[in-house]
Design a protein around this motif. Structure first.
Motif, mmCIF file in Angstrom:
data_model
loop_
_atom_site.group_PDB
_atom_site.id
_atom_site.type_symbol
_atom_site.label_atom_id
_atom_site.label_comp_id
_atom_site.label_asym_id
_atom_site.label_seq_id
_atom_site.Cartn_x
_atom_site.Cartn_y
_atom_site.Cartn_z
ATOM 1 N N GLN A 1 4.228 -0.838 -11.887
ATOM 2 C CA GLN A 1 3.159 0.005 -11.390
ATOM 3 C C GLN A 1 3.610 0.870 -10.220
ATOM 4 O O GLN A 1 3.234 2.032 -10.112
ATOM 5 C CB GLN A 1 1.981 -0.865 -10.956
ATOM 6 C CG GLN A 1 0.747 -0.050 -10.607
ATOM 7 C CD GLN A 1 0.281 -0.242 -9.173
ATOM 8 O OE1 GLN A 1 0.593 -1.235 -8.535
ATOM 9 N NE2 GLN A 1 -0.472 0.726 -8.669
ATOM 10 N N ARG A 2 4.463 0.333 -9.360
ATOM 11 C CA ARG A 2 4.817 1.024 -8.126
ATOM 12 C C ARG A 2 5.955 2.028 -8.280
ATOM 13 O O ARG A 2 6.083 2.933 -7.472
ATOM 14 C CB ARG A 2 5.156 0.006 -7.041
ATOM 15 C CG ARG A 2 3.963 -0.703 -6.475
ATOM 16 C CD ARG A 2 3.035 0.226 -5.684
ATOM 17 N NE ARG A 2 3.624 0.585 -4.404
ATOM 18 C CZ ARG A 2 4.097 1.772 -4.098
ATOM 19 N NH1 ARG A 2 4.061 2.762 -4.987
ATOM 20 N NH2 ARG A 2 4.630 2.013 -2.926
ATOM 21 N N VAL B 1 0.858 -1.187 0.000
ATOM 22 C CA VAL B 1 0.000 0.000 0.000
ATOM 23 C C VAL B 1 0.891 1.233 0.000
ATOM 24 O O VAL B 1 1.792 1.365 0.837
ATOM 25 C CB VAL B 1 -0.934 0.013 1.232
ATOM 26 C CG1 VAL B 1 -1.817 1.255 1.220
ATOM 27 C CG2 VAL B 1 -1.791 -1.250 1.265
ATOM 28 N N ARG B 2 0.654 2.136 -0.922
ATOM 29 C CA ARG B 2 1.506 3.318 -1.060
ATOM 30 C C ARG B 2 1.592 4.126 0.232
ATOM 31 O O ARG B 2 2.655 4.562 0.645
ATOM 32 C CB ARG B 2 0.963 4.234 -2.165
ATOM 33 C CG ARG B 2 1.196 3.740 -3.570
ATOM 34 C CD ARG B 2 0.633 4.736 -4.557
ATOM 35 N NE ARG B 2 0.807 4.283 -5.932
ATOM 36 C CZ ARG B 2 1.853 4.587 -6.699
ATOM 37 N NH1 ARG B 2 2.813 5.314 -6.204
ATOM 38 N NH2 ARG B 2 1.925 4.154 -7.936
ATOM 39 N N SER B 3 0.454 4.357 0.864
ATOM 40 C CA SER B 3 0.413 5.254 2.013
ATOM 41 C C SER B 3 0.744 4.572 3.331
ATOM 42 O O SER B 3 0.559 5.153 4.397
ATOM 43 C CB SER B 3 -0.980 5.892 2.110
ATOM 44 O OG SER B 3 -1.979 4.880 2.210
ATOM 45 N N LYS C 1 -0.036 8.428 5.953
ATOM 46 C CA LYS C 1 -1.469 8.563 5.692
ATOM 47 C C LYS C 1 -2.083 9.756 6.437
ATOM 48 O O LYS C 1 -3.159 10.242 6.071
ATOM 49 C CB LYS C 1 -2.203 7.283 6.076
ATOM 50 C CG LYS C 1 -2.158 6.932 7.541
ATOM 51 C CD LYS C 1 -2.893 5.635 7.821
ATOM 52 C CE LYS C 1 -2.827 5.266 9.309
ATOM 53 N NZ LYS C 1 -3.485 6.261 10.169
ATOM 54 N N ARG D 1 -4.589 11.931 -1.390
ATOM 55 C CA ARG D 1 -4.919 13.124 -2.175
ATOM 56 C C ARG D 1 -6.300 13.661 -1.794
ATOM 57 O O ARG D 1 -6.505 14.870 -1.718
ATOM 58 C CB ARG D 1 -4.838 12.807 -3.664
ATOM 59 C CG ARG D 1 -3.437 12.425 -4.112
ATOM 60 C CD ARG D 1 -3.345 12.158 -5.596
ATOM 61 N NE ARG D 1 -3.420 13.390 -6.368
ATOM 62 C CZ ARG D 1 -3.301 13.445 -7.696
ATOM 63 N NH1 ARG D 1 -3.090 12.325 -8.380
ATOM 64 N NH2 ARG D 1 -3.377 14.581 -8.334
ATOM 65 N N THR E 1 4.771 7.536 -9.848
ATOM 66 C CA THR E 1 3.983 8.259 -8.860
ATOM 67 C C THR E 1 2.549 8.475 -9.319
ATOM 68 O O THR E 1 2.229 8.351 -10.505
ATOM 69 C CB THR E 1 4.604 9.628 -8.530
ATOM 70 O OG1 THR E 1 4.328 10.540 -9.600
ATOM 71 C CG2 THR E 1 6.107 9.515 -8.307
ATOM 72 N N GLU E 2 1.693 8.819 -8.358
ATOM 73 C CA GLU E 2 0.296 9.157 -8.649
ATOM 74 C C GLU E 2 0.184 10.400 -9.523
ATOM 75 O O GLU E 2 -0.835 10.624 -10.164
ATOM 76 C CB GLU E 2 -0.451 9.410 -7.330
ATOM 77 C CG GLU E 2 -0.931 8.177 -6.618
ATOM 78 C CD GLU E 2 -2.263 7.679 -7.155
ATOM 79 O OE1 GLU E 2 -3.198 8.485 -7.298
ATOM 80 O OE2 GLU E 2 -2.355 6.479 -7.444
ATOM 81 N N ASP F 1 -1.314 8.254 -2.562
ATOM 82 C CA ASP F 1 -2.333 7.504 -3.291
ATOM 83 C C ASP F 1 -3.615 8.329 -3.319
ATOM 84 O O ASP F 1 -3.652 9.477 -2.844
ATOM 85 C CB ASP F 1 -2.560 6.120 -2.670
ATOM 86 C CG ASP F 1 -2.956 6.172 -1.191
ATOM 87 O OD1 ASP F 1 -3.363 7.269 -0.719
ATOM 88 O OD2 ASP F 1 -2.859 5.143 -0.514
ATOM 89 N N ALA F 2 -4.671 7.756 -3.887
ATOM 90 C CA ALA F 2 -5.916 8.503 -4.044
ATOM 91 C C ALA F 2 -6.488 8.924 -2.693
ATOM 92 O O ALA F 2 -7.036 10.034 -2.560
ATOM 93 C CB ALA F 2 -6.932 7.655 -4.811
ATOM 94 N N HIS G 1 4.724 7.836 -2.185
ATOM 95 C CA HIS G 1 3.952 7.608 -0.962
ATOM 96 C C HIS G 1 2.491 8.007 -1.104
ATOM 97 O O HIS G 1 1.665 7.629 -0.282
ATOM 98 C CB HIS G 1 4.568 8.400 0.194
ATOM 99 C CG HIS G 1 5.975 8.021 0.509
ATOM 100 N ND1 HIS G 1 6.298 6.915 1.269
ATOM 101 C CD2 HIS G 1 7.155 8.579 0.159
ATOM 102 C CE1 HIS G 1 7.615 6.826 1.382
ATOM 103 N NE2 HIS G 1 8.152 7.823 0.708
#
Length: 358
Positions: free
Chosen positions: A177-178, A25-27, A47, A206, A181-182, A202-203, A200
């Motif tokens: 994919q990782r 998980v990115r965050s 997060k 944001r 960045t977003e 993610d949606a 770090h």
């Protein structure tokens, strides 16, 4: 030992602290908050960054996209060649041949057991090839790159991501994919390394930033391979910084000027964003739109002209990036922060945890 000696920017790091694989998980990363005012260190979670940032902060992110810039080819003799494209796609002067092929003179790293000769053509995959030109220092060479159709598509089809050397492993499926960045935009393809602080986000993060009234602005710095290059000079004042192509739009410049006028802190996400802001200011003398090459080396003693803090990863010892954060927050505080992170289980480098300097 003075602040200009490279050994001042060394620190010990056990191998087990280096993050070799991306988190699920990115965050999910840990976040070390560093308060420059009183030297306080606070363990937190990425997060929760929206609650940790100053009210009304403006985040500035790098929106460039990593391209699979490492290509493997064969000489006519059967010898293997590896080529890492260093010239950002937007910087290429492209010519169209009569046969439908495009070509451009570019710079790259060429590796081969026996160096290809000048003028030799090497196939690098389907519809992409190169012709050797002049050889430079540290494996760099000028070559003519040939391709059919869209270059970014040819790289996607034939190339591999140029993962940082310290990962010590080949590309895996999760990296595709990782290691992006977003914020990465398709029309900003050209970086050979990810602006890793952005990994770090993610949606969900944001959304939390928007809900907290924290705006995001974008800049573009096409990360070059020099980001992995060590500082070789014993006196850091003798280090020559690699140049990278950067862009800041008039819209972003206006966002930053407005934030400054309203007393809201400008926080770059990553050293690439910070160097873009400071490099553009050095070039123009103001917070203005900018497009061009920057080679700013941020080292002590340096006072930032635009950035009011930094969200970043943990960097290699004796690197220009560790020197940068020492210039921003002070060497003693950074050494203490890095020692705390090491001793309390933080993960370091590209796929590691994060730091917020306020």
């Amino acid at each position: 030992m003075n602040e200009f000696e490279l050994d001042c920017y060394d620190y010990e790091l056990p191998p087990e602290c280096i993050a070799k694989h991306p988190p699920a998980v990115r965050s999910a990363s840990k976040l070390l908050v560093v308060q420059r005012g009183d030297g306080r260190l606070e363990d937190a979670a990425t997060k929760d960054i929206a609650a940790l940032l100053p009210k009304g902060a403006l985040l500035v992110v790098n929106d460039t996209r990593v391209v699979p810039a490492r290509l493997k080819g064969l000489r006519a003799t059967g010898g293997r060649v590896e080529f890492l494209l260093l010239t950002p796609i937007p910087c290429m002067v492209v010519n169209i041949d009569k046969e439908g092929w495009s070509h451009a003179e570019v710079e790259g790293l060429v590796r081969s057991s026996k160096g290809p000769r000048k003028g030799e053509r090497i196939e690098l995959g389907r519809d992409i090839a190169m012709t050797m030109g002049e050889k430079g220092e540290y494996g760099r060479s000028v070559v003519t790159l040939h391709w059919q159709g869209d270059l970014a598509s040819r790289l996607d089809e034939n190339g591999e991501l140029p993962l940082p050397p310290y990962l010590g492993r080949p590309q895996e499926d999760s990296d595709m994919q990782r290691y992006q960045t977003e914020f990465a935009r398709v029309d900003k393809a050209g970086s050979v390394a990810a602006p890793t602080a952005g990994l770090h986000f993610d949606a969900a993060i944001r959304d939390s930033l928007r809900n907290a009234g924290i705006e995001t602005a974008t800049v573009s710095l096409y990360v070059g391979y020099g980001t992995f290059s060590p500082v070789r000079a014993e006196d850091i004042r003798d280090h020559v910084m690699h140049a990278e192509y950067a862009e800041m739009t008039a819209e972003t410049a206006e966002q930053i000027r407005r934030a400054k006028a309203e007393g809201k802190p400008v926080i770059p996400v990553g050293t690439t964003s910070l160097r873009t802001l400071e490099g553009a200011h050095a070039a123009t003398g103001a917070i203005e739109a900018f497009e061009g090459w920057i080679d700013i080396f941020i080292k002590p003693p340096y006072t930032t002209k635009v950035a009011d803090g930094l969200f970043t990863n943990f960097h290699l010892p004796k690197s220009s990036l560790f020197i940068l954060v020492c210039a921003l927050a002070g060497r003693d505080l950074m050494q203490r922060a890095y020692a705390h992170a090491r001793d309390t289980g933080y993960r370091f480098f590209s796929y590691g945890d994060a730091m917020l300097i306020l």
